[in-house]
Design a protein around this motif. Sequence first.
Motif, PDB file in Angstrom:
ATOM      1  N   PHE A   1       0.836  -1.206   0.000  1.00  0.00           N
ATOM      2  CA  PHE A   1       0.000   0.000   0.000  1.00  0.00           C
ATOM      3  C   PHE A   1       0.872   1.257   0.000  1.00  0.00           C
ATOM      4  O   PHE A   1       0.625   2.192  -0.770  1.00  0.00           O
ATOM      5  N   TYR A   2       1.906   1.287   0.827  1.00  0.00           N
ATOM      6  CA  TYR A   2       2.794   2.457   0.880  1.00  0.00           C
ATOM      7  C   TYR A   2       3.494   2.655  -0.462  1.00  0.00           C
ATOM      8  O   TYR A   2       3.654   3.792  -0.929  1.00  0.00           O
ATOM      9  N   GLU A   3       3.886   1.557  -1.080  1.00  0.00           N
ATOM     10  CA  GLU A   3       4.531   1.646  -2.391  1.00  0.00           C
ATOM     11  C   GLU A   3       3.545   2.190  -3.426  1.00  0.00           C
ATOM     12  O   GLU A   3       3.884   3.036  -4.249  1.00  0.00           O
ATOM     13  N   PHE A   4       2.307   1.711  -3.372  1.00  0.00           N
ATOM     14  CA  PHE A   4       1.258   2.193  -4.269  1.00  0.00           C
ATOM     15  C   PHE A   4       1.052   3.701  -4.093  1.00  0.00           C
ATOM     16  O   PHE A   4       0.963   4.450  -5.066  1.00  0.00           O
ATOM     17  N   LEU A   5       0.963   4.160  -2.841  1.00  0.00           N
ATOM     18  CA  LEU A   5       0.779   5.581  -2.564  1.00  0.00           C
ATOM     19  C   LEU A   5       1.945   6.407  -3.096  1.00  0.00           C
ATOM     20  O   LEU A   5       1.756   7.465  -3.693  1.00  0.00           O
ATOM     21  N   SER A   6       3.143   5.902  -2.864  1.00  0.00           N
ATOM     22  CA  SER A   6       4.341   6.634  -3.237  1.00  0.00           C
ATOM     23  C   SER A   6       4.540   6.674  -4.751  1.00  0.00           C
ATOM     24  O   SER A   6       4.775   7.738  -5.319  1.00  0.00           O
TER      25      SER A   6
ATOM     26  N   SER B   1       2.453  13.080  -1.044  1.00  0.00           N
ATOM     27  CA  SER B   1       3.578  13.755  -0.392  1.00  0.00           C
ATOM     28  C   SER B   1       4.170  12.850   0.693  1.00  0.00           C
ATOM     29  O   SER B   1       3.509  11.927   1.186  1.00  0.00           O
ATOM     30  N   LEU B   2       5.396  13.149   1.075  1.00  0.00           N
ATOM     31  CA  LEU B   2       6.048  12.380   2.140  1.00  0.00           C
ATOM     32  C   LEU B   2       5.291  12.511   3.449  1.00  0.00           C
ATOM     33  O   LEU B   2       5.208  11.566   4.229  1.00  0.00           O
ATOM     34  N   ARG B   3       4.707  13.678   3.696  1.00  0.00           N
ATOM     35  CA  ARG B   3       3.939  13.893   4.922  1.00  0.00           C
ATOM     36  C   ARG B   3       2.690  13.000   4.941  1.00  0.00           C
ATOM     37  O   ARG B   3       2.378  12.384   5.948  1.00  0.00           O
ATOM     38  N   THR B   4       1.986  12.921   3.816  1.00  0.00           N
ATOM     39  CA  THR B   4       0.805  12.058   3.728  1.00  0.00           C
ATOM     40  C   THR B   4       1.197  10.606   3.933  1.00  0.00           C
ATOM     41  O   THR B   4       0.541   9.875   4.685  1.00  0.00           O
ATOM     42  N   LEU B   5       2.269  10.213   3.302  1.00  0.00           N
ATOM     43  CA  LEU B   5       2.752   8.838   3.438  1.00  0.00           C
ATOM     44  C   LEU B   5       3.090   8.528   4.893  1.00  0.00           C
ATOM     45  O   LEU B   5       2.688   7.483   5.423  1.00  0.00           O
ATOM     46  N   ALA B   6       3.777   9.432   5.557  1.00  0.00           N
ATOM     47  CA  ALA B   6       4.136   9.231   6.968  1.00  0.00           C
ATOM     48  C   ALA B   6       2.891   9.184   7.849  1.00  0.00           C
ATOM     49  O   ALA B   6       2.784   8.350   8.758  1.00  0.00           O
TER      50      ALA B   6
END
Length: 190
Positions: A13-18, A24-29
């Motif tokens: 999921f994180y890879e998909f988002l990125s 953004s890095l903030r959203t991912l975090a």
Amino acid sequence: MPSPGADTLPEQFYEFLSVEKNVSLRTLANYERALLAFRSWIGEDFTQWRDLQADHFRAYLFDCMKRELARSTIRLHFSALRAFYKFLVFRQGLAKNPVMEVQLPKLERQLPVVLTLRQIEHLLELPHNIPLEKQAPDWLPLRDTAILELFYSTGLRLAELAALDVNDLDDLSDTLRVLGKGAKERLVPI
């Protein structure tokens, strides 16, 4: 006990988002923290992400409310969980998104901050109290006061104020024709 590969779903999921969503890095975090917080909260009851039901998320919501988390924080956590389960539905073949069945609390509406009469008077006097540069015209403080008064009394956005032209003023109706957000034109009483 989690089955092998059960906790690789968040990583996917994180890879998909990125990569695909380019968040953004903030959203991912924030999303990562939210999923980890839920995973930590559910603890021993966790088997697989696919096995969780809406009641698990309702219990989590109740716990968040009991811990008096801000509604904005709760909504952020559930936004991450909803997005994760949406990913599982569309990319991993999950039948339905159980988080969609959970009704979240509405955001608290905050009242706008309003200046006191004394603060407004002080603001409008500022251009007259600042020493002028040698080359500055004498009318400059009057212009700045007029700009401040127009800005405060009409509620114009800064970009709208900066784009104003003398031709935007309608003397007959005491209104300003303003080009606002989305190139929408509106009339502002003055």
